[in-house]
Design an enzyme around this catalytic site. Sequence first.
Site, mmCIF file in Angstrom:
data_model
loop_
_atom_site.group_PDB
_atom_site.id
_atom_site.type_symbol
_atom_site.label_atom_id
_atom_site.label_comp_id
_atom_site.label_asym_id
_atom_site.label_seq_id
_atom_site.Cartn_x
_atom_site.Cartn_y
_atom_site.Cartn_z
ATOM 1 N N CYS A 56 0.813 -1.220 0.000
ATOM 2 C CA CYS A 56 0.000 0.000 0.000
ATOM 3 C C CYS A 56 0.846 1.270 0.000
ATOM 4 C CB CYS A 56 -0.948 -0.005 1.198
ATOM 5 S SG CYS A 56 -1.989 -1.472 1.267
ATOM 6 N N LYS A 89 -8.024 0.183 11.138
ATOM 7 C CA LYS A 89 -8.040 -0.897 10.151
ATOM 8 C C LYS A 89 -7.043 -1.966 10.581
ATOM 9 C CE LYS A 89 -7.273 -1.971 5.292
ATOM 10 N NZ LYS A 89 -7.124 -1.458 3.933
ATOM 11 N N ARG A 91 -8.816 -9.336 -2.076
ATOM 12 C CA ARG A 91 -7.526 -9.349 -2.767
ATOM 13 C C ARG A 91 -7.587 -10.205 -4.024
ATOM 14 N NH1 ARG A 91 -3.744 -9.286 2.696
ATOM 15 N NH2 ARG A 91 -4.623 -7.308 3.447
ATOM 16 N N ARG A 109 0.792 -7.156 5.497
ATOM 17 C CA ARG A 109 0.545 -5.740 5.751
ATOM 18 C C ARG A 109 0.676 -5.385 7.231
ATOM 19 N NH1 ARG A 109 -1.012 -5.012 0.685
ATOM 20 N NH2 ARG A 109 -2.996 -5.722 -0.162
ATOM 21 N N GLU A 117 -5.349 5.725 17.177
ATOM 22 C CA GLU A 117 -5.436 5.985 15.734
ATOM 23 C C GLU A 117 -6.629 6.888 15.402
ATOM 24 O OE1 GLU A 117 -3.656 5.408 13.164
ATOM 25 O OE2 GLU A 117 -2.394 3.652 13.457
ATOM 26 N N LYS A 162 -12.656 -1.235 10.627
ATOM 27 C CA LYS A 162 -12.715 -2.291 9.610
ATOM 28 C C LYS A 162 -11.799 -3.448 9.983
ATOM 29 C CE LYS A 162 -11.176 -2.854 4.912
ATOM 30 N NZ LYS A 162 -10.348 -2.308 3.891
ATOM 31 N N SER A 183 -15.015 -8.248 2.579
ATOM 32 C CA SER A 183 -15.227 -9.343 1.642
ATOM 33 C C SER A 183 -15.327 -10.719 2.307
ATOM 34 C CB SER A 183 -14.100 -9.342 0.609
ATOM 35 O OG SER A 183 -12.837 -9.417 1.239
HETATM 36 C C1 PBG Z 1 -7.099 -1.327 0.124
HETATM 37 C C2 PBG Z 1 -8.305 -1.969 0.676
HETATM 38 C C3 PBG Z 1 -8.509 -3.291 1.066
HETATM 39 C C4 PBG Z 1 -9.842 -3.411 1.422
HETATM 40 C C5 PBG Z 1 -10.409 -2.156 1.279
HETATM 41 N N1 PBG Z 1 -9.439 -1.274 0.841
HETATM 42 C C6 PBG Z 1 -7.589 -4.447 1.027
HETATM 43 C C7 PBG Z 1 -6.491 -4.561 1.973
HETATM 44 O O1 PBG Z 1 -6.251 -3.710 2.834
HETATM 45 O O2 PBG Z 1 -5.772 -5.541 1.832
HETATM 46 C C8 PBG Z 1 -10.547 -4.660 1.846
HETATM 47 C C9 PBG Z 1 -12.011 -4.667 1.647
HETATM 48 C C10 PBG Z 1 -12.645 -6.014 1.709
HETATM 49 O O3 PBG Z 1 -12.023 -7.032 2.075
HETATM 50 O O4 PBG Z 1 -13.837 -6.079 1.365
HETATM 51 N N2 PBG Z 1 -6.013 -1.285 0.929
#
Ligand code: PBG
Length: 327
Positions: free
Chosen positions: A129, A194, A204, A216, A232, A247, A273
Amino acid sequence: MEMITRPRRLRSSENLRRMVRETRMDPSSLMYPMFVMEGTDKVEEISSMPGQYRYTVDRMEEKLYRLADAGVGSVMLFGIPNDKDEVGSGAYAENGIVQQALQKAKQAVPNLFYVSDVCMCEYTSHGHCGILHGHDVDNDKTLDYLAKIAVSQVQAGSDMVAPSDMMDGRVAAIREGLDRNGYTNTPIMSYAVKYASAFYGPFRDAADSAPAFGDRKTYQMDYHNSREGIKEALLDVEEGADIIMVKPAMSFLDMVARVREVVDVPVATYSVSGEYAMVKAAAANGWIDEERIICEMAVSAYRAGTNIYETYFAEEVARFMKEGRIG
Ligand code: PBG
């Protein structure tokens, strides 16, 4: 039996249960994440997310109309470029995939509110990222790029930018970039809390954004921590975030509740997801009642205190709200 307080009294009929509901929701608070890809006339199902698709720009409209019709308030756009490079230049290209999608969507269905995800992982050849320095992501170098991406998305029509990279200082950098370009009124929704999570697996696949090496964990949060999430959230508010996101959602509702208590800005949560994929897989096997599970997941996010709920089930949830099944 002498008992003055009988909680069951208020549960005795559907009308009464509705009257005393504590959690009230409205479809305008729903946000739908949508994937756009390059090319023409294609709608491709995402294999690990049955019922979710990647759309070419010329085919987005059908879904956007359905969302608007259902009353969903906003859409978050994710771009899947054909070409990736070291610095993710597709993310800030004037004619990049998200920029094209924003222009098209705003013109085709202007009554939705469009949010753009600010991140580089879908655009970098290494899938991280940010800008790499050896095998590490160089925080401060990445900030300039994030600001550039945000500005280019807003130029293309984005109503709100949502940085999801988890670099330190990125909200301030993006705010400064937007202001310098005259976009003082464009809000920032920060993915402030996050976590590094396996729940992003299917995303992904969908965005082809898995890191080529490592993970990450040096930028996304360790899921053992909650105080760090508060740190944060507060930091991002100080830097100018207008909305704070937590999230994933389902396994992190404690954080939604805690963040809701400590910040004075709207709180959002993103049912990601993996949450979607689990529901779909179990439902396909006949192991759960899909509709009822969707309702419980949505209501629990609002009950925890979220003001905005981002979900791949946005259209369904909007319908359940309208039917009075929930909300
Ligand atoms: C981009 C991003 C991600 C998601 C939202 N923005 C992927 C990640 O951080 O690996 C995940 C969303 C999802 O799983 O529905 N960094």
